[in-house]
Scaffold this motif. Structure first.
Motif, PDB file in Angstrom:
ATOM      1  N   THR B  11       0.858  -1.185   0.000  1.00  0.00           N
ATOM      2  CA  THR B  11       0.000   0.000   0.000  1.00  0.00           C
ATOM      3  C   THR B  11       0.893   1.234   0.000  1.00  0.00           C
ATOM      4  O   THR B  11       1.751   1.370   0.868  1.00  0.00           O
ATOM      5  N   LEU B  54      -4.300   6.596  -1.412  1.00  0.00           N
ATOM      6  CA  LEU B  54      -3.573   5.328  -1.282  1.00  0.00           C
ATOM      7  C   LEU B  54      -3.817   4.426  -2.480  1.00  0.00           C
ATOM      8  O   LEU B  54      -4.940   4.332  -2.979  1.00  0.00           O
ATOM      9  N   GLU B  55      -2.754   3.771  -2.907  1.00  0.00           N
ATOM     10  CA  GLU B  55      -2.881   2.673  -3.871  1.00  0.00           C
ATOM     11  C   GLU B  55      -2.718   1.377  -3.102  1.00  0.00           C
ATOM     12  O   GLU B  55      -1.722   1.175  -2.404  1.00  0.00           O
ATOM     13  N   ILE B  56      -3.713   0.515  -3.223  1.00  0.00           N
ATOM     14  CA  ILE B  56      -3.754  -0.745  -2.478  1.00  0.00           C
ATOM     15  C   ILE B  56      -3.591  -1.887  -3.476  1.00  0.00           C
ATOM     16  O   ILE B  56      -4.230  -1.877  -4.533  1.00  0.00           O
ATOM     17  N   THR B  57      -2.715  -2.838  -3.162  1.00  0.00           N
ATOM     18  CA  THR B  57      -2.457  -3.910  -4.121  1.00  0.00           C
ATOM     19  C   THR B  57      -2.905  -5.255  -3.567  1.00  0.00           C
ATOM     20  O   THR B  57      -2.304  -5.754  -2.612  1.00  0.00           O
ATOM     21  N   GLY B  60      -5.517  -5.675   1.157  1.00  0.00           N
ATOM     22  CA  GLY B  60      -5.650  -4.321   1.698  1.00  0.00           C
ATOM     23  C   GLY B  60      -5.068  -4.135   3.084  1.00  0.00           C
ATOM     24  O   GLY B  60      -4.787  -5.108   3.793  1.00  0.00           O
ATOM     25  N   ARG B 112      -5.671  -3.498  -8.510  1.00  0.00           N
ATOM     26  CA  ARG B 112      -5.295  -2.397  -7.618  1.00  0.00           C
ATOM     27  C   ARG B 112      -6.529  -1.587  -7.204  1.00  0.00           C
ATOM     28  O   ARG B 112      -7.402  -1.324  -8.028  1.00  0.00           O
ATOM     29  N   TYR B 114      -8.089   1.869  -4.811  1.00  0.00           N
ATOM     30  CA  TYR B 114      -7.684   3.218  -4.407  1.00  0.00           C
ATOM     31  C   TYR B 114      -8.569   3.736  -3.293  1.00  0.00           C
ATOM     32  O   TYR B 114      -9.783   3.502  -3.288  1.00  0.00           O
TER      33      TYR B 114
END
Lengths: 344, 323
Positions: B11, B54-57, B60, B112, B114
């Motif tokens: 993240t 935030l970018e969450i991959t 989470g 991904r 967000y």
């Protein structure tokens, strides 16, 4: 198609406002043939947000690199609305633009105008610093990188176990000592930054009698120490951070990137080098290099940098004067390279 | 303020368009891999594009909110829980002080996700941007992904400026469609030329279902498929492989041949290199790469500049309708 047809403004393309540009081919937006004092220009499509402006033939020629920077400078001076940024390469300039503010036909119109206003570069001079960098050749850090590679990626390859021996063989040189001699016998000119990442120079040996040429790793290394110096093709690079990489490693030098600009050498920017800088490598021992690297962190290392001018015409006449020697060296190199990289 | 209880898989704080202006130095823009979902998330809470989110991959984080705020979640849909309620996607959601937001597994496709907060995150700029570039260890929060114990400040001044209406949703017809197979629009070039690629190579490139290699990330997406023939036997002065050329700067989204394997260069990718690029993904379609997961299939679809321009214009119009 209206390519290369001059309109009443003297431009090479019918650029009626609002009209969508007709492409020369799918991948090439337009081109301008070679003219007196100016190389051929090819405008290559790179999506809808970038255009690659490419000069001349597929050769390494400083005249072309100078032209790239002249165009880059002219674009910056003109502050064209919708041009977001530019990035120079060895013989090309990448232009990043916002097509909604500056459609492709308008961008091409601007670039044509600039192209015709650029002076012939035969007499060009640029300010070019000489940056003296201490280097520990055949050092333990790059040897560690090679050992890791042999353990985890590939145990046998023409460039293993010793990259410098391979450089020597590919250039018909008599062992590592001679590689070091050649590497320090010429200055290396920075043609572009970012090869790869964070201000890493794409530098070329200025004296072609000492221009070492060697193929890159295949496949690439997973790890290279920060400050490592490598050769790939005819280019020399310094790694700005620990990273993967493909250049043949010959030594280690100082840090060329400082995120927090902790040393006076980085007072202006986090990157040390600039385009047209000439790097002069100076051999030191491993302990001397360690000391210099530490001193740089502690802010008490004074890097030797001299301001100077580089004159393209003088350089070209120098190249002319050593033509025969260069050809003889190149022939020897090619023969050796063919022998040592066959089946590569 | 938000307290990070668990950072999740990867993240990072990002902003749009990221660290633009240093490509000539070799500093990538970073920013969201799916700029479309990221910008929608910001607009749903009333933010400008440049507000940090935030970018969450894939997996989470777990977040504790220390103040009331408004958030929006977009992108790949995860099972998400806010104060023990299933949290909606593509919608502005009110969060109360003390609420915990946690995530489960991915629902369906996409890769991904967000998270935007009204006002955006208050984080120092590095070279003009808050975007995280973990590889260079700068930007975002100490140049790295989030981890347990981190505290994220919200820009309270900006938060007061933004007008967020709880329940503001993205019209369903504007929700991007995610799949396991992606048709991605490209413009040929810069190096699709007989000097470098044979006509058969070009044909192969556009007809192949390219598989996303598991070793793909924000630097680049590797693609598995057939080997091309290349028009030359070597790269001349550029190097020994026929994909070698003299170093040139790359476009973000270009499909580059580093040796035999095609790689899509993405937002943390290298700026300069000596390899040919056959085609470049158009701006309005780049988000699809951000949502493509390992083993997904990518087809490249040739697009004209006119189509690319029109699609870009429509996409911006849609985004502007959200503010």
């Amino acid at each position: 198609m209206n390519i290369n047809k001059k309109n009443d403004k003297g431009n090479l393309l019918d650029l009626t406002p609002g009209k969508m540009v007709e492409l020369f081919s799918d991948a090439v937006a337009s081109s301008i043939p070679e003219r007196e004092g100016a190389p051929r220009v090819v405008y290559r499509m790179a999506g809808d947000a970038y255009l690659l402006v490419e000069y001349g033939e597929m050769v390494l020629d400083l005249d072309l690199t100078f032209r790239v920077y002249a165009l880059d400078h002219a674009i910056k001076e003109k502050q064209i609305e919708g041009v977001l940024e530019t990035a120079p390469g060895v013989r090309s300039l990448l232009v990043n633009y916002d097509c909604l503010r500056l459609p492709l036909n308008k961008l091409l119109e601007e670039l044509y105008d600039l192209e015709h206003s650029l002076p012939s570069l035969g007499e060009a001079e640029v300010s070019s610093r000489i940056v003296y960098l201490p280097i520990a050749y055949h050092d333990r850090w790059t040897k560690e990188a090679i050992a890791k590679y042999m353990k985890s990626v590939r145990a046998e390859a023409p460039y293993l176990p010793d990259n410098m021996e391979f450089v020597a063989r590919c250039n018909a040189l008599d062992g590592i000592e001679q590689v070091i001699y050649y590497h320090t016998a010429t200055q290396h000119m920075v043609l572009a930054l970012g090869d790869v990442y964070l201000g890493a120079p794409c530098a070329v040996p200025l004296d072609p009698r000492y221009r070492l040429v060697v193929p890159k790793y295949n496949p690439a290394r997973m790890w290279t120490p920060e400050g490592a110096v490598g050769i790939g093709g005819s280019y020399v690079c310094i790694y700005p951070m620990e990273s993967p990489g493909g250049y043949q490693l010959v030594g280690r030098t100082l840090s060329i990137w400082s995120t927090n600009q902790t040393s006076p050498a980085f007072s202006e920017a986090p990157w040390l080098l600039r385009p047209f800088d000439r790097i002069q490598f100076e051999p030191v021992s491993e302990p001397e290099l360690e000391e210099a690297r530490e001193a740089m962190l502690l802010q008490d290392y004074s890097l030797r940098i001299e301001s100077d001018i580089f004159n393209l015409k003088k350089y070209n006449s120098f190249l002319n004067s050593i033509k025969d020697e260069v050809e003889a060296f190149k022939a020897k190199q090619e023969e050796a390279s063919f022998r040592w990289t066959k089946g590569y | 303020m938000i307290a990070v209880i668990d950072g999740g898989l990867h993240t990072t704080v990002q902003d749009f368009p990221g660290r633009v202006g240093y490509w000539n130095i070799g500093i990538p823009p970073s920013g969201p891999m799916d700029p479309l979902a990221f910008r929608i998330a910001n607009r749903l809470v009333g933010n400008q594009d440049d507000a940090a989110g935030l970018e969450i991959t894939a997996k989470g984080p777990k977040l504790l909110f220390l103040k009331d705020t408004m958030i929006a979640l977009t992108g790949a849909k995860l099972h998400g829980n806010l104060a023990d309620q299933e949290v909606p996607w593509w919608e502005a959601v009110h969060v109360k002080k003390g609420d915990i937001l946690s995530f489960g597994t991915l629902q369906g496709s996409g890769f991904r996700s967000y998270l935007s907060v009204a006002g955006g995150f208050d984080i120092p700029l590095y070279l003009g941007s808050k975007a995280t570039f973990p590889y260079g260890r700068f930007g975002g929060l100490e140049g790295r992904p989030l981890k347990a114990g981190d505290l994220l400040s919200i820009d309270e001044a900006k938060k007061k400026e933004v007008l967020t209406k709880e329940g503001r949703t993205l019209p369903p017809e504007n929700i991007p469609e995610y799949n396991h197979e992606w048709a991605v629009g490209v413009i040929p070039g810069p190096h699709e030329a007989p000097d470098f690629f044979t006509p058969e190579d070009v044909e192969t490139f556009y007809s192949t279902p390219w598989r996303v290699h598991h070793n793909s990330n924000r630097l680049g997406y590797r693609l598995e498929g057939p080997r091309l023939q290349f028009a030359r036997t070597d790269g001349g002065e550029g190097g020994s492989h026929p994909s070698n050329i003299h170093d040139c700067a790359y476009a973000i989204g270009t499909i580059n041949f580093t040796g035999d394997m095609p790689v899509i260069l993405t937002v943390d990718g290298p700026s300069l290199g000596g390899f040919v690029s056959i085609a470049t993904i158009v701006t309005s379609e780049f988000w699809k790469i951000g949502q493509a997961a390992a083993n997904n299939v990518i087809y490249f679809k040739k697009m004209s500049y006119k189509e690319a321009f029109a699609n870009r214009w429509r996409q911006e119009k849609m985004l502007n309708s959200l503010t």
